[in-house]
Scaffold this motif. Structure first.
Motif, PDB file in Angstrom:
ATOM      1  N   SER A   1      41.380  21.692  28.326  1.00 55.72           N
ATOM      2  CA  SER A   1      42.167  22.756  28.946  1.00 55.72           C
ATOM      3  C   SER A   1      41.287  23.683  29.782  1.00 55.72           C
ATOM      4  CB  SER A   1      42.900  23.569  27.870  1.00 55.72           C
ATOM      5  OG  SER A   1      41.975  24.286  27.088  1.00 55.72           O
ATOM      6  N   VAL A   2      41.950  24.355  30.730  1.00 58.64           N
ATOM      7  CA  VAL A   2      41.294  25.414  31.488  1.00 58.64           C
ATOM      8  C   VAL A   2      42.041  26.709  31.212  1.00 58.64           C
ATOM      9  CG1 VAL A   2      40.297  24.026  33.340  1.00 58.64           C
ATOM     10  CG2 VAL A   2      42.604  24.851  33.574  1.00 58.64           C
ATOM     11  N   SER A   3      41.294  27.763  30.988  1.00 53.39           N
ATOM     12  CA  SER A   3      41.866  29.100  30.813  1.00 53.39           C
ATOM     13  C   SER A   3      41.446  29.904  32.027  1.00 53.39           C
ATOM     14  CB  SER A   3      41.344  29.741  29.534  1.00 53.39           C
ATOM     15  OG  SER A   3      41.734  28.981  28.409  1.00 53.39           O
ATOM     16  N   LEU A   4      42.426  30.489  32.692  1.00 52.27           N
ATOM     17  CA  LEU A   4      42.182  31.135  33.978  1.00 52.27           C
ATOM     18  C   LEU A   4      42.474  32.625  33.917  1.00 52.27           C
ATOM     19  CD1 LEU A   4      44.101  28.444  36.017  1.00 52.27           C
ATOM     20  CD2 LEU A   4      41.623  28.591  35.722  1.00 52.27           C
ATOM     21  N   LEU A   5      41.519  33.415  34.383  1.00 60.15           N
ATOM     22  CA  LEU A   5      41.744  34.843  34.574  1.00 60.15           C
ATOM     23  C   LEU A   5      42.048  35.043  36.051  1.00 60.15           C
ATOM     24  CD1 LEU A   5      38.830  36.422  32.497  1.00 60.15           C
ATOM     25  CD2 LEU A   5      41.210  36.105  31.835  1.00 60.15           C
ATOM     26  N   ALA A   6      43.048  35.840  36.325  1.00 60.27           N
ATOM     27  CA  ALA A   6      43.478  36.072  37.706  1.00 60.27           C
ATOM     28  C   ALA A   6      42.876  37.362  38.248  1.00 60.27           C
ATOM     29  CB  ALA A   6      44.999  36.143  37.774  1.00 60.27           C
ATOM     30  N   VAL A   7      42.912  37.479  39.553  1.00 59.12           N
ATOM     31  CA  VAL A   7      42.524  38.744  40.174  1.00 59.12           C
ATOM     32  C   VAL A   7      43.572  39.784  39.780  1.00 59.12           C
ATOM     33  CG1 VAL A   7      41.263  37.693  42.096  1.00 59.12           C
ATOM     34  CG2 VAL A   7      43.701  38.152  42.334  1.00 59.12           C
ATOM     35  N   PRO A   8      43.190  41.053  39.672  1.00 58.11           N
ATOM     36  CA  PRO A   8      44.157  42.089  39.284  1.00 58.11           C
ATOM     37  C   PRO A   8      45.365  42.109  40.215  1.00 58.11           C
ATOM     38  CG  PRO A   8      41.935  42.955  39.198  1.00 58.11           C
ATOM     39  CD  PRO A   8      41.843  41.602  39.841  1.00 58.11           C
TER      40      PRO A   8
ATOM     41  N   ALA B   1      34.144  29.439  24.619  1.00 59.16           N
ATOM     42  CA  ALA B   1      33.590  29.973  23.373  1.00 59.16           C
ATOM     43  C   ALA B   1      32.994  31.361  23.599  1.00 59.16           C
ATOM     44  CB  ALA B   1      32.518  29.034  22.841  1.00 59.16           C
ATOM     45  N   GLY B   2      33.355  32.289  22.728  1.00 58.64           N
ATOM     46  CA  GLY B   2      32.835  33.645  22.794  1.00 58.64           C
ATOM     47  C   GLY B   2      33.677  34.597  23.627  1.00 58.64           C
ATOM     48  N   HIS B   3      34.745  34.106  24.246  1.00 58.59           N
ATOM     49  CA  HIS B   3      35.614  34.947  25.065  1.00 58.59           C
ATOM     50  C   HIS B   3      36.969  35.087  24.382  1.00 58.59           C
ATOM     51  CE1 HIS B   3      32.970  35.002  28.598  1.00 58.59           C
ATOM     52  NE2 HIS B   3      32.645  33.778  28.223  1.00 58.59           N
ATOM     53  N   THR B   4      37.486  36.301  24.311  1.00 55.06           N
ATOM     54  CA  THR B   4      38.813  36.561  23.769  1.00 55.06           C
ATOM     55  C   THR B   4      39.683  37.030  24.913  1.00 55.06           C
ATOM     56  OG1 THR B   4      37.822  37.204  21.667  1.00 55.06           O
ATOM     57  CG2 THR B   4      40.114  37.848  22.037  1.00 55.06           C
ATOM     58  N   LEU B   5      40.556  36.147  25.376  1.00 56.77           N
ATOM     59  CA  LEU B   5      41.389  36.439  26.533  1.00 56.77           C
ATOM     60  C   LEU B   5      42.666  37.144  26.106  1.00 56.77           C
ATOM     61  CD1 LEU B   5      41.000  33.045  28.433  1.00 56.77           C
ATOM     62  CD2 LEU B   5      39.514  35.047  28.454  1.00 56.77           C
ATOM     63  N   CYS B   6      43.099  38.120  26.906  1.00 55.32           N
ATOM     64  CA  CYS B   6      44.327  38.835  26.584  1.00 55.32           C
ATOM     65  C   CYS B   6      45.316  38.834  27.747  1.00 55.32           C
ATOM     66  CB  CYS B   6      44.021  40.261  26.142  1.00 55.32           C
ATOM     67  SG  CYS B   6      43.038  41.213  27.313  1.00 55.32           S
ATOM     68  N   ALA B   7      44.900  38.336  28.918  1.00 53.56           N
ATOM     69  CA  ALA B   7      45.788  38.208  30.079  1.00 53.56           C
ATOM     70  C   ALA B   7      45.276  37.034  30.899  1.00 53.56           C
ATOM     71  CB  ALA B   7      45.805  39.480  30.906  1.00 53.56           C
ATOM     72  N   ALA B   8      45.846  35.863  30.661  1.00 54.71           N
ATOM     73  CA  ALA B   8      45.343  34.644  31.293  1.00 54.71           C
ATOM     74  C   ALA B   8      46.444  33.595  31.351  1.00 54.71           C
ATOM     75  CB  ALA B   8      44.151  34.104  30.507  1.00 54.71           C
TER      76      ALA B   8
ATOM     77  N   THR C   1      50.617  27.755  29.794  1.00 63.11           N
ATOM     78  CA  THR C   1      50.990  28.878  28.939  1.00 63.11           C
ATOM     79  C   THR C   1      50.410  30.184  29.472  1.00 63.11           C
ATOM     80  OG1 THR C   1      50.867  27.382  27.042  1.00 63.11           O
ATOM     81  CG2 THR C   1      50.903  29.726  26.556  1.00 63.11           C
ATOM     82  N   VAL C   2      51.215  31.239  29.417  1.00 62.86           N
ATOM     83  CA  VAL C   2      50.751  32.567  29.798  1.00 62.86           C
ATOM     84  C   VAL C   2      50.315  33.308  28.536  1.00 62.86           C
ATOM     85  CG1 VAL C   2      51.426  34.812  30.754  1.00 62.86           C
ATOM     86  CG2 VAL C   2      52.250  32.691  31.811  1.00 62.86           C
ATOM     87  N   ILE C   3      49.131  33.875  28.579  1.00 63.30           N
ATOM     88  CA  ILE C   3      48.654  34.758  27.512  1.00 63.30           C
ATOM     89  C   ILE C   3      48.759  36.177  28.067  1.00 63.30           C
ATOM     90  CG2 ILE C   3      46.682  35.518  26.146  1.00 63.30           C
ATOM     91  CD1 ILE C   3      45.591  32.663  26.326  1.00 63.30           C
ATOM     92  N   ASP C   4      49.606  36.987  27.468  1.00 58.83           N
ATOM     93  CA  ASP C   4      49.766  38.383  27.880  1.00 58.83           C
ATOM     94  C   ASP C   4      49.975  39.201  26.606  1.00 58.83           C
ATOM     95  OD1 ASP C   4      50.391  40.852  28.889  1.00 58.83           O
ATOM     96  OD2 ASP C   4      51.800  40.101  30.393  1.00 58.83           O
ATOM     97  N   SER C   5      48.880  39.640  26.016  1.00 55.24           N
ATOM     98  CA  SER C   5      48.959  40.317  24.720  1.00 55.24           C
ATOM     99  C   SER C   5      49.722  41.632  24.796  1.00 55.24           C
ATOM    100  CB  SER C   5      47.565  40.535  24.129  1.00 55.24           C
ATOM    101  OG  SER C   5      46.817  41.395  24.949  1.00 55.24           O
TER     102      SER C   5
ATOM    103  N   THR D   1      47.986  40.097  39.867  1.00 59.60           N
ATOM    104  CA  THR D   1      48.660  38.804  39.899  1.00 59.60           C
ATOM    105  C   THR D   1      49.772  38.765  38.863  1.00 59.60           C
ATOM    106  OG1 THR D   1      46.618  37.712  40.602  1.00 59.60           O
ATOM    107  CG2 THR D   1      48.319  36.307  39.628  1.00 59.60           C
ATOM    108  N   ASP D   2      50.932  38.287  39.257  1.00 62.82           N
ATOM    109  CA  ASP D   2      52.053  38.068  38.333  1.00 62.82           C
ATOM    110  C   ASP D   2      51.754  36.773  37.583  1.00 62.82           C
ATOM    111  OD1 ASP D   2      54.421  37.230  37.103  1.00 62.82           O
ATOM    112  OD2 ASP D   2      55.682  37.973  38.738  1.00 62.82           O
ATOM    113  N   LEU D   3      51.365  36.888  36.318  1.00 57.54           N
ATOM    114  CA  LEU D   3      50.924  35.724  35.558  1.00 57.54           C
ATOM    115  C   LEU D   3      52.026  34.682  35.383  1.00 57.54           C
ATOM    116  CD1 LEU D   3      48.636  37.317  32.819  1.00 57.54           C
ATOM    117  CD2 LEU D   3      47.977  36.238  34.980  1.00 57.54           C
ATOM    118  N   LYS D   4      53.260  35.123  35.161  1.00 60.58           N
ATOM    119  CA  LYS D   4      54.353  34.162  34.976  1.00 60.58           C
ATOM    120  C   LYS D   4      54.593  33.357  36.251  1.00 60.58           C
ATOM    121  CE  LYS D   4      56.809  36.528  31.301  1.00 60.58           C
ATOM    122  NZ  LYS D   4      58.030  37.181  30.866  1.00 60.58           N
ATOM    123  N   ALA D   5      54.624  34.034  37.391  1.00 59.97           N
ATOM    124  CA  ALA D   5      54.834  33.338  38.668  1.00 59.97           C
ATOM    125  C   ALA D   5      53.660  32.407  38.954  1.00 59.97           C
ATOM    126  CB  ALA D   5      55.003  34.344  39.795  1.00 59.97           C
TER     127      ALA D   5
END
Length: 142
Positions: free
Chosen positions: A87-94, A47-54, A116-120, A96-100
């Motif tokens: 669910s868990v939403s995960l942010l990766a270290v810079p 709650a309160g976080h808008t993820l754009c790459a996760a 699911t990959v979120i990549d806006s 990181t290939d999100l699809k892989a």
């Protein structure tokens, strides 16, 4: 006084100039390189976080989700963990290939119902939006 051949004088001068140039390049690179992002793998509410790459992993139950969140604590790819049952939403270290990474997580968490990959940025480019959203910051959230 004896005349020194040009090659004997020029070689050390060029070596010194090259060393100074390399040192200057490393100094500038250190100044320009963005600071490391903070890592906090303790689960936090989404709650309160808008993820754009996760990467979002959905589990059949909150119990499965909590077990997965605990197992991600020492994962070197994970930068932040957000939970929103189940669910868990995960942010990766810079870098990181999100699809892989999503494929690896799918193989790791066999009970997951969906990964699911979120990549806006990629989505906006595919849709060729006339008014795309702002570019996703390297933190992975707006």
């Amino acid at each position: 006084m004896e005349d020194k051949p040009l090659a004997r004088v020029l070689a050390p001068v060029m070596a010194l100039a090259l060393a100074a140039g390399v040192g200057l390049a490393f100094f500038i690179a250190a100044l320009v390189r963005p600071p490391d992002l903070p890592v906090d793998t303790n689960p936090a509410p989404l709650a309160g976080h808008t993820l754009c790459a996760a990467v979002v992993v959905v589990f059949p139950s909150a119990t499965d989700m909590r077990a997965a969140a605990r197992s991600l604590h020492d994962d070197p790819t994970v930068r932040r963990v957000f939970v929103d049952p189940p669910s868990v939403s995960l942010l990766a270290v810079p870098g990181t290939d999100l699809k892989a990474w999503a494929q690896q997580l799918h193989a790791r968490f066999r009970t997951a119902e969906r990964v699911t990959v979120i990549d806006s940025d990629a989505t906006a480019a595919q849709l060729k939006l006339t008014a795309p959203p702002p570019k996703c910051p390297r933190e992975g959230e707006y």
